[in-house]
Design a protein around this motif. Structure first.
Motif, PDB file in Angstrom:
ATOM      1  N   VAL A  64      33.939 -10.963 -17.475  1.00  0.00           N
ATOM      2  CA  VAL A  64      34.768 -11.384 -16.347  1.00  0.00           C
ATOM      3  C   VAL A  64      33.907 -11.592 -15.103  1.00  0.00           C
ATOM      4  O   VAL A  64      34.090 -12.558 -14.354  1.00  0.00           O
ATOM      5  N   ASP A  65      32.939 -10.680 -14.870  1.00  0.00           N
ATOM      6  CA  ASP A  65      32.045 -10.842 -13.728  1.00  0.00           C
ATOM      7  C   ASP A  65      31.279 -12.158 -13.832  1.00  0.00           C
ATOM      8  O   ASP A  65      31.139 -12.890 -12.846  1.00  0.00           O
ATOM      9  N   VAL A  66      30.781 -12.459 -15.025  1.00  0.00           N
ATOM     10  CA  VAL A  66      30.047 -13.708 -15.228  1.00  0.00           C
ATOM     11  C   VAL A  66      30.958 -14.900 -14.944  1.00  0.00           C
ATOM     12  O   VAL A  66      30.546 -15.868 -14.286  1.00  0.00           O
ATOM     13  N   ARG A  67      32.179 -14.842 -15.412  1.00  0.00           N
ATOM     14  CA  ARG A  67      33.110 -15.953 -15.201  1.00  0.00           C
ATOM     15  C   ARG A  67      33.388 -16.156 -13.712  1.00  0.00           C
ATOM     16  O   ARG A  67      33.462 -17.298 -13.235  1.00  0.00           O
ATOM     17  N   ILE A  68      33.531 -15.064 -12.986  1.00  0.00           N
ATOM     18  CA  ILE A  68      33.780 -15.168 -11.545  1.00  0.00           C
ATOM     19  C   ILE A  68      32.576 -15.772 -10.834  1.00  0.00           C
ATOM     20  O   ILE A  68      32.712 -16.664  -9.990  1.00  0.00           O
ATOM     21  N   ILE A  69      31.388 -15.298 -11.179  1.00  0.00           N
ATOM     22  CA  ILE A  69      30.186 -15.801 -10.515  1.00  0.00           C
ATOM     23  C   ILE A  69      29.963 -17.274 -10.834  1.00  0.00           C
ATOM     24  O   ILE A  69      29.626 -18.074  -9.953  1.00  0.00           O
ATOM     25  N   GLU A  70      30.154 -17.659 -12.089  1.00  0.00           N
ATOM     26  CA  GLU A  70      29.977 -19.072 -12.441  1.00  0.00           C
ATOM     27  C   GLU A  70      31.030 -19.938 -11.756  1.00  0.00           C
ATOM     28  O   GLU A  70      30.734 -21.066 -11.342  1.00  0.00           O
ATOM     29  N   ILE A  77      38.043 -19.561  -5.743  1.00  0.00           N
ATOM     30  CA  ILE A  77      37.146 -18.984  -6.747  1.00  0.00           C
ATOM     31  C   ILE A  77      37.945 -18.245  -7.811  1.00  0.00           C
ATOM     32  O   ILE A  77      37.695 -18.390  -9.013  1.00  0.00           O
ATOM     33  N   ALA A  78      38.920 -17.453  -7.377  1.00  0.00           N
ATOM     34  CA  ALA A  78      39.749 -16.706  -8.325  1.00  0.00           C
ATOM     35  C   ALA A  78      40.498 -17.656  -9.251  1.00  0.00           C
ATOM     36  O   ALA A  78      40.563 -17.446 -10.469  1.00  0.00           O
ATOM     37  N   ARG A  79      41.049 -18.719  -8.682  1.00  0.00           N
ATOM     38  CA  ARG A  79      41.804 -19.684  -9.480  1.00  0.00           C
ATOM     39  C   ARG A  79      40.890 -20.358 -10.511  1.00  0.00           C
ATOM     40  O   ARG A  79      41.250 -20.496 -11.681  1.00  0.00           O
ATOM     41  N   ARG A  80      39.692 -20.765 -10.081  1.00  0.00           N
ATOM     42  CA  ARG A  80      38.756 -21.421 -10.989  1.00  0.00           C
ATOM     43  C   ARG A  80      38.293 -20.468 -12.092  1.00  0.00           C
ATOM     44  O   ARG A  80      38.052 -20.888 -13.229  1.00  0.00           O
ATOM     45  N   ALA A  81      38.179 -19.176 -11.764  1.00  0.00           N
ATOM     46  CA  ALA A  81      37.734 -18.182 -12.743  1.00  0.00           C
ATOM     47  C   ALA A  81      38.857 -17.710 -13.649  1.00  0.00           C
ATOM     48  O   ALA A  81      38.600 -17.031 -14.655  1.00  0.00           O
ATOM     49  N   GLY A  82      40.110 -18.033 -13.296  1.00  0.00           N
ATOM     50  CA  GLY A  82      41.242 -17.601 -14.108  1.00  0.00           C
ATOM     51  C   GLY A  82      41.583 -16.134 -13.931  1.00  0.00           C
ATOM     52  O   GLY A  82      42.051 -15.478 -14.863  1.00  0.00           O
ATOM     53  N   VAL A  83      41.350 -15.612 -12.712  1.00  0.00           N
ATOM     54  CA  VAL A  83      41.713 -14.224 -12.416  1.00  0.00           C
ATOM     55  C   VAL A  83      42.545 -14.210 -11.141  1.00  0.00           C
ATOM     56  O   VAL A  83      42.593 -15.188 -10.399  1.00  0.00           O
ATOM     57  N   ASN A  84      43.203 -13.075 -10.889  1.00  0.00           N
ATOM     58  CA  ASN A  84      43.955 -12.975  -9.640  1.00  0.00           C
ATOM     59  C   ASN A  84      43.068 -12.411  -8.534  1.00  0.00           C
ATOM     60  O   ASN A  84      41.958 -11.931  -8.780  1.00  0.00           O
ATOM     61  N   ARG A  85      43.588 -12.447  -7.292  1.00  0.00           N
ATOM     62  CA  ARG A  85      42.780 -12.013  -6.148  1.00  0.00           C
ATOM     63  C   ARG A  85      42.429 -10.539  -6.249  1.00  0.00           C
ATOM     64  O   ARG A  85      41.332 -10.127  -5.869  1.00  0.00           O
ATOM     65  N   THR A  86      43.347  -9.740  -6.771  1.00  0.00           N
ATOM     66  CA  THR A  86      43.082  -8.302  -6.886  1.00  0.00           C
ATOM     67  C   THR A  86      41.891  -8.044  -7.791  1.00  0.00           C
ATOM     68  O   THR A  86      41.008  -7.234  -7.474  1.00  0.00           O
ATOM     69  N   THR A  87      41.858  -8.737  -8.920  1.00  0.00           N
ATOM     70  CA  THR A  87      40.727  -8.581  -9.843  1.00  0.00           C
ATOM     71  C   THR A  87      39.427  -9.028  -9.201  1.00  0.00           C
ATOM     72  O   THR A  87      38.392  -8.364  -9.328  1.00  0.00           O
ATOM     73  N   LEU A  88      39.474 -10.141  -8.491  1.00  0.00           N
ATOM     74  CA  LEU A  88      38.272 -10.651  -7.849  1.00  0.00           C
ATOM     75  C   LEU A  88      37.730  -9.651  -6.835  1.00  0.00           C
ATOM     76  O   LEU A  88      36.530  -9.339  -6.830  1.00  0.00           O
TER      77      LEU A  88
END
Length: 207
Positions: free
Chosen positions: A21-27, A46-57
């Motif tokens: 997940v960290d890698v996906r966020i950074i990429e 960034i969160a939307r592009r990574a497919g995570v919510n803001r809390t996770t980011l």
């Protein structure tokens, strides 16, 4: 500022520690920075592009500044991996050192993300590659020190008294050549870089 352990693992290549997940966020962050620049990129984008919510980011990466630092470190790892792929199989030590210098400077100068950010987001990216670049320089020093040890081992030479200090000097030289290409020495082409390495860097590593 030191990189958190998880981010450092991304730099040095410990894929068993690096989190998917960290890698996906950074990429995702790197893609967003390339698309619109750092200043215009929002954490929501960034969160939307990574497919995570803001809390996770925020829980995983923290503030936008922390995301930028993580992205820079991750890009450093990718560049070091590419450099190793291009020079790692060269068996002649002198040729590997010369090609390593030429490849490193050329790849950094031609890095699409760095060129784009320096063109459109200079005020945002300059601190990350200058006064806040300590973690990236440490990653480069770790890589170069390993290359120095390999070269000297192959030549039957012991480690120099301060291999990390020598590596740090070489990394700061490359850093200067990339960020200030117009000043002396005049090293515009790969062959000029190779010749400079043969004349100046090779003796530093092998004597």
């Amino acid at each position: 500022m030191n990189a958190p352990a998880g981010l450092w693992s991304l730099v040095v290549g410990d894929d068993q520690v690096a989190d998917e997940v960290d890698v996906r966020i950074i990429e995702a962050a790197l893609e967003q920075f390339t698309l619109v620049g750092i200043k215009r990129a929002s954490t929501d984008d960034i969160a939307r592009r990574a497919g995570v919510n803001r809390t996770t980011l925020y829980r995983r990466m923290g503030s936008k500044d922390a995301i930028v630092r993580a992205a820079v470190l991750y890009e450093v790892r990718r560049m070091l991996t590419r450099i190793e792929a291009e020079i790692g199989e060269i068996t002649d030590v002198a040729e590997r050192i010369a090609e390593g210098c030429a490849t490193t400077v050329t790849l950094l100068r031609e890095n699409a993300l760095l060129k784009h950010l320096l063109a459109v987001d200079r005020d945002e990216i300059l601190p990350q590659v200058t006064i806040d670049a300590g973690a990236a320089l440490r990653a480069g020093t770790f890589f170069v020190a390993d290359q120095i040890r390999r070269a000297r081992t192959e030549l039957g030479l012991p480690d120099p008294p301060d291999v990390d200090g020598l590596a740090a000097i070489l990394v700061r030289l490359v850093h200067s050549l990339v960020l200030i290409p117009d000043g002396p020495p005049d090293l515009e082409t790969r062959e000029q870089l190779r010749e400079f390495a043969r004349l100046h860097i090779l003796p530093m590593i092998t004597t």
